[in-house]
Design a protein around this motif. Structure first.
Motif, PDB file in Angstrom:
ATOM      1  N   GLU A 350     -87.274  19.665  47.511  1.00 24.91           N
ATOM      2  CA  GLU A 350     -85.939  19.768  46.919  1.00 24.91           C
ATOM      3  C   GLU A 350     -85.547  18.478  46.202  1.00 24.91           C
ATOM      4  N   SER A 351     -85.783  17.334  46.835  1.00 30.72           N
ATOM      5  CA  SER A 351     -85.425  16.051  46.228  1.00 30.72           C
ATOM      6  C   SER A 351     -86.212  15.805  44.949  1.00 30.72           C
ATOM      7  N   ILE A 352     -87.503  16.117  44.975  1.00 32.50           N
ATOM      8  CA  ILE A 352     -88.345  15.908  43.799  1.00 32.50           C
ATOM      9  C   ILE A 352     -87.886  16.792  42.644  1.00 32.50           C
ATOM     10  N   THR A 353     -87.614  18.054  42.930  1.00 33.26           N
ATOM     11  CA  THR A 353     -87.213  18.985  41.874  1.00 33.26           C
ATOM     12  C   THR A 353     -85.854  18.613  41.295  1.00 33.26           C
ATOM     13  N   GLN A 354     -84.900  18.273  42.144  1.00 31.57           N
ATOM     14  CA  GLN A 354     -83.580  17.878  41.657  1.00 31.57           C
ATOM     15  C   GLN A 354     -83.664  16.609  40.811  1.00 31.57           C
ATOM     16  N   ALA A 355     -84.431  15.633  41.274  1.00 27.14           N
ATOM     17  CA  ALA A 355     -84.570  14.388  40.521  1.00 27.14           C
ATOM     18  C   ALA A 355     -85.177  14.649  39.146  1.00 27.14           C
ATOM     19  N   TYR A 356     -86.174  15.503  39.089  1.00 33.75           N
ATOM     20  CA  TYR A 356     -86.805  15.829  37.808  1.00 33.75           C
ATOM     21  C   TYR A 356     -85.809  16.510  36.874  1.00 33.75           C
ATOM     22  N   CYS A 357     -85.035  17.432  37.399  1.00 32.80           N
ATOM     23  CA  CYS A 357     -84.073  18.167  36.573  1.00 32.80           C
ATOM     24  C   CYS A 357     -83.046  17.226  35.948  1.00 32.80           C
ATOM     25  N   TYR A 358     -82.452  16.367  36.761  1.00 36.63           N
ATOM     26  CA  TYR A 358     -81.425  15.467  36.240  1.00 36.63           C
ATOM     27  C   TYR A 358     -82.024  14.392  35.332  1.00 36.63           C
ATOM     28  N   LEU A 359     -83.238  13.984  35.621  1.00 37.01           N
ATOM     29  CA  LEU A 359     -83.879  12.978  34.778  1.00 37.01           C
ATOM     30  C   LEU A 359     -84.182  13.543  33.393  1.00 37.01           C
ATOM     31  N   VAL A 360     -84.690  14.756  33.339  1.00 36.25           N
ATOM     32  CA  VAL A 360     -84.953  15.401  32.044  1.00 36.25           C
ATOM     33  C   VAL A 360     -83.651  15.576  31.270  1.00 36.25           C
ATOM     34  N   SER A 361     -82.586  15.939  31.966  1.00 36.98           N
ATOM     35  CA  SER A 361     -81.288  16.091  31.309  1.00 36.98           C
ATOM     36  C   SER A 361     -80.837  14.773  30.689  1.00 36.98           C
ATOM     37  N   GLY A 362     -81.007  13.673  31.430  1.00 32.10           N
ATOM     38  CA  GLY A 362     -80.610  12.370  30.912  1.00 32.10           C
ATOM     39  C   GLY A 362     -81.429  11.944  29.710  1.00 32.10           C
ATOM     40  N   VAL A 363     -82.721  12.210  29.742  1.00 31.26           N
ATOM     41  CA  VAL A 363     -83.592  11.844  28.617  1.00 31.26           C
ATOM     42  C   VAL A 363     -83.215  12.638  27.368  1.00 31.26           C
ATOM     43  N   CYS A 364     -83.019  13.942  27.530  1.00 31.91           N
ATOM     44  CA  CYS A 364     -82.668  14.783  26.381  1.00 31.91           C
ATOM     45  C   CYS A 364     -81.281  14.433  25.835  1.00 31.91           C
ATOM     46  N   PHE A 365     -80.361  14.101  26.725  1.00 33.21           N
ATOM     47  CA  PHE A 365     -79.021  13.723  26.265  1.00 33.21           C
ATOM     48  C   PHE A 365     -79.067  12.396  25.512  1.00 33.21           C
ATOM     49  N   SER A 366     -79.882  11.459  25.974  1.00 31.59           N
ATOM     50  CA  SER A 366     -80.053  10.191  25.260  1.00 31.59           C
ATOM     51  C   SER A 366     -80.641  10.428  23.874  1.00 31.59           C
ATOM     52  N   LEU A 367     -81.602  11.319  23.815  1.00 34.70           N
ATOM     53  CA  LEU A 367     -82.217  11.662  22.532  1.00 34.70           C
ATOM     54  C   LEU A 367     -81.190  12.289  21.592  1.00 34.70           C
ATOM     55  N   ALA A 368     -80.327  13.136  22.153  1.00 31.69           N
ATOM     56  CA  ALA A 368     -79.295  13.782  21.338  1.00 31.69           C
ATOM     57  C   ALA A 368     -78.269  12.772  20.827  1.00 31.69           C
ATOM     58  N   LEU A 369     -77.949  11.767  21.641  1.00 29.92           N
ATOM     59  CA  LEU A 369     -77.018  10.732  21.189  1.00 29.92           C
ATOM     60  C   LEU A 369     -77.582   9.970  19.993  1.00 29.92           C
ATOM     61  N   LYS A 370     -78.870   9.677  20.046  1.00 37.45           N
ATOM     62  CA  LYS A 370     -79.497   8.903  18.963  1.00 37.45           C
ATOM     63  C   LYS A 370     -79.574   9.718  17.669  1.00 37.45           C
ATOM     64  N   TYR A 371     -79.851  11.002  17.798  1.00 40.34           N
ATOM     65  CA  TYR A 371     -80.049  11.835  16.608  1.00 40.34           C
ATOM     66  C   TYR A 371     -78.907  12.835  16.412  1.00 40.34           C
ATOM     67  N   ALA A 372     -77.728  12.494  16.886  1.00 40.95           N
ATOM     68  CA  ALA A 372     -76.576  13.396  16.767  1.00 40.95           C
ATOM     69  C   ALA A 372     -76.225  13.632  15.301  1.00 40.95           C
ATOM     70  N   GLY A 373     -76.070  14.900  14.944  1.00 45.05           N
ATOM     71  CA  GLY A 373     -75.660  15.265  13.597  1.00 45.05           C
ATOM     72  C   GLY A 373     -76.711  15.092  12.525  1.00 45.05           C
ATOM     73  N   THR A 374     -77.958  14.823  12.909  1.00 45.53           N
ATOM     74  CA  THR A 374     -79.006  14.580  11.910  1.00 45.53           C
ATOM     75  C   THR A 374     -79.759  15.847  11.523  1.00 45.53           C
ATOM     76  N   TRP A 375     -79.612  16.904  12.285  1.00 41.49           N
ATOM     77  CA  TRP A 375     -80.368  18.141  12.069  1.00 41.49           C
ATOM     78  C   TRP A 375     -81.877  17.867  12.096  1.00 41.49           C
ATOM     79  N   ASN A 376     -82.278  16.899  12.909  1.00 37.60           N
ATOM     80  CA  ASN A 376     -83.690  16.552  13.003  1.00 37.60           C
ATOM     81  C   ASN A 376     -84.435  17.656  13.746  1.00 37.60           C
ATOM     82  N   GLU A 377     -85.350  18.303  13.063  1.00 35.78           N
ATOM     83  CA  GLU A 377     -86.033  19.464  13.625  1.00 35.78           C
ATOM     84  C   GLU A 377     -86.952  19.077  14.777  1.00 35.78           C
ATOM     85  N   GLN A 378     -87.586  17.927  14.677  1.00 37.65           N
ATOM     86  CA  GLN A 378     -88.493  17.500  15.743  1.00 37.65           C
ATOM     87  C   GLN A 378     -87.731  17.240  17.039  1.00 37.65           C
ATOM     88  N   THR A 379     -86.578  16.596  16.931  1.00 39.77           N
ATOM     89  CA  THR A 379     -85.753  16.347  18.113  1.00 39.77           C
ATOM     90  C   THR A 379     -85.263  17.654  18.722  1.00 39.77           C
TER      91      THR A 379
END
Length: 430
Positions: A350-379
Motif C-alpha cells: 500500500e505504501s509503495i503504490t500510494q507513494a508512486y501515485c502521488y510522485l507521478v502526479s507531482g512530476v506531471c504537474f511540474s511538467l504542466a507548469l513548465k509547458y502551460a499554454g504551449t500546446w506542446n504535443e510531446q508533453t
C-alpha cells in the motif's frame, strides 16, 4: 385463486403511477455556490480588459442595485478584478461591496481589488486588509467576527499587493501566519481543514512576496527565513508568533510545530522564494533520492508537493522527455508499484503504490507548469500516457484484484486524486 392475485398484482405494478419522494435525500446547501461563482468568473473573462464602460458607475447600476448579490454576480466581480477593472475603485464603492453579507462577495471583492493592484504596495489597501487579518489588529476586549474564507483572501491579498517586494514587515506577518495556532472566534473554532488552508495560503502569499529573492539576501535575514520555514516542514520548535497569541484552550502545540498543518505552506514558500535559483542546498531537502527513506515517515500526498517544490527550484532542468521523468521516480518504486509481492521487505504494498501515485502526479504537474499554454504535443502525450496507466484501474470491475492476485490496486481516494491531477495537468498544457 393464487393466479388471480398474481395477475391483479401484475396489472397494479404495470399501470399504476409510482411517486418516489426525493425529499429525504440530503444535499449540501452550498453545493451550487462554487459552480455558479465560476460561471460568473467565466462570463467576466470574456470582456475586453480595455473596455472603458466597466467602471464604478456600471458596477453601482448593475450589481449594487439589488439588496443581495448572487454567487454568479460575485464571481463576475472577481473576474472584473482579474482583468484589471478594479484598479482605481473609489473608497465608497469598495465599502459598498464589502458591506454585503454574502461571504463569497467579500472574498471576490478583496481578491479582485488586490489582483487589479498587483505589486502596488498600496497603503490604503493594506489598511483595508488589516481589518481581516486578526494578527495585525491590536488585542481588544471583543472578538471581531470574520469568516475564515475572508481571512484567507485577506492573507492572499497581502501577498498580491507586495508581490516580489521582499518587504520585511509583511514577510514577518506571513511567516508567523503559517504556524498560526488554532483560535476560538465566538462560537466557531478553526477546524482542521480551514487551518490547513489558512497555512497553505499564507505560504503561497509569503512565496509571492519573496519570489526569487533566494538569489539575493532577503534584507540580510535570508538564513532566518529559510531556517524558520524548515522548522515548519519538519516540525521543530515553534519559531515565534506575530502579534497577540490567542489560542484555543483545548489545543496545546506550544512545544513544536504541527508539521501536518504547516509543512505544505512552508514548502511552497521555499519553492517560490528559491524559484529557478538552482540552489543545491535548498533543493537537497526535496531531492527524489530521499523518497524511499521518507515513504514511512510523511503523508503520501506530501510527496507530490515535495516533487513540485524541487522542480520549482530546478526550473531550468525540467524537460519533457521520458528520461527526465525516470530520473524523478526511483527505480525501486516504479518496479514494485501495483504489486502485492514486492522485493522491498521493509515496505508494504500500500505504501509503495500510494507513494508512486502521488510522485507521478507531482512530476506531471511540474511538467504542466513548465509547458502551460504551449500546446506542446510531446508533453501532452507523456501526461496522457500516465493517465491511461491509472485509467485502467477505473475501467476494470471492482473484483478484478481477486482474479489477479499479484496486482495491487490503489485505493479510491488516491486514484481519484491522481486522475484529477493528471487531467488538470493535461488541461494546463492544452
Amino acid at each position: 385463486m393464487i393466479r388471480l392475485f398474481i395477475i391483479i398484482y401484475y396489472f397494479i405494478l404495470v399501470f399504476s403511477t409510482v411517486i418516489v419522494n426525493m425529499t429525504h435525500i440530503e444535499v449540501p446547501q452550498n453545493i451550487t455556490h462554487w459552480p455558479l461563482f465560476h460561471n460568473g468568473v467565466a462570463a467576466s473573462l470574456a470582456i475586453n480588459r480595455h473596455a472603458c464602460d466597466m467602471g464604478d458607475n456600471w458596477i453601482r447600476s448593475q450589481i449594487l442595485k439589488n439588496n443581495d448579490i448572487t454567487n454568479e454576480q460575485a464571481g463576475f466581480l472577481y473576474g472584473l478584478g482579474l482583468i484589471g477593472h478594479f484598479k482605481n475603485l473609489p473608497k465608497s464603492l469598495i465599502y459598498s461591496l464589502l458591506q454585503k453579507a454574502n461571504e463569497l462577495t467579500m472574498m471576490a471583492s478583496l481578491l479582485g481589488i488586490c489582483v487589479s493592484n498587483y505589486k502596488s504596495m498600496s497603503l490604503t489597501l493594506t489598511s483595508l486588509l488589516t481589518i481581516y487579518i486578526k494578527s495585525m489588529l491590536p488585542q481588544t476586549l471583543f472578538e471581531w467576527e470574520v469568516p475564515f474564507g475572508v481571512q484567507i483572501c485577506g492573507i492572499m491579498g497581502l501577498g498580491l499587493l507586495y508581490a516580489g517586494s521582499g518587504d520585511r514587515y509583511i514577510s514577518d506577518i506571513l511567516l508567523a501566519e503559517i504556524g498560526k495556532l488554532p483560535v476560538s472566534t465566538g462560537e466557531k473554532e478553526m477546524v482542521i481543514l480551514e487551518r490547513e488552508a489558512y497555512a497553505f495560503t499564507s505560504g503561497i502569499a509569503l512565496g509571492t512576496v519573496l519570489f526569487k529573492k533566494g538569489l539575493h539576501n532577503i534584507n540580510s535575514k535570508e538564513d532566518f527565513f529559510t531556517s524558520a520555514l524548515l522548522s515548519y516542514i519538519i516540525g521543530k520548535e515553534r519559531v515565534y508568533s506575530f502579534g497577540s497569541l490567542r489560542t484555543h484552550i483545548q489545543v496545546h502545540e506550544y512545544g513544536s510545530m504541527n508539521a501536518n498543518i504547516t509543512a505544505t505552506g512552508a514548502m511552497i514558500a521555499l519553492g517560490l522564494t528559491y524559484f529557478s535559483t538552482k540552489n543545491k542546498d535548498i533543493a537537497e531537502w526535496f531531492t527524489p533520492n530521499d523518497i524511499m527513506r521518507l515513504i514511512e515517515l510523511i503523508r503520501p500526498d506530501l510527496l507530490l508537493l515535495r516533487t513540485v517544490v524541487y522542480n520549482l527550484i530546478s526550473w531550468e532542468s525540467i524537460n519533457n522527455t521520458t528520461e527526465w521523468i525516470e530520473k524523478q521516480i526511483p527505480t525501486a518504486l516504479s518496479k514494485n508499484a501495483f504489486q502485492t509481492k514486492i522485493s522491498l521487505n521493509t515496505y508494504d504494498a500500500e505504501s509503495i503504490t500510494q507513494a508512486y501515485c502521488y510522485l507521478v502526479s507531482g512530476v506531471c504537474f511540474s511538467l504542466a507548469l513548465k509547458y502551460a499554454g504551449t500546446w506542446n504535443e510531446q508533453t501532452a502525450n507523456i501526461i496522457r500516457t500516465y493517465f491511461k496507466q491509472f485509467q485502467v484501474y477505473i475501467d476494470r470491475p471492482a473484483d478484478y484484484v481477486e482474479n489477479d492476485p499479484d496486482c495491487y490496486a490503489p485505493d479510491t481516494i488516491t486514484l481519484e486524486f491522481v486522475i484529477s491531477t493528471l487531467v488538470l495537468s493535461l488541461a494546463m498544457v492544452r
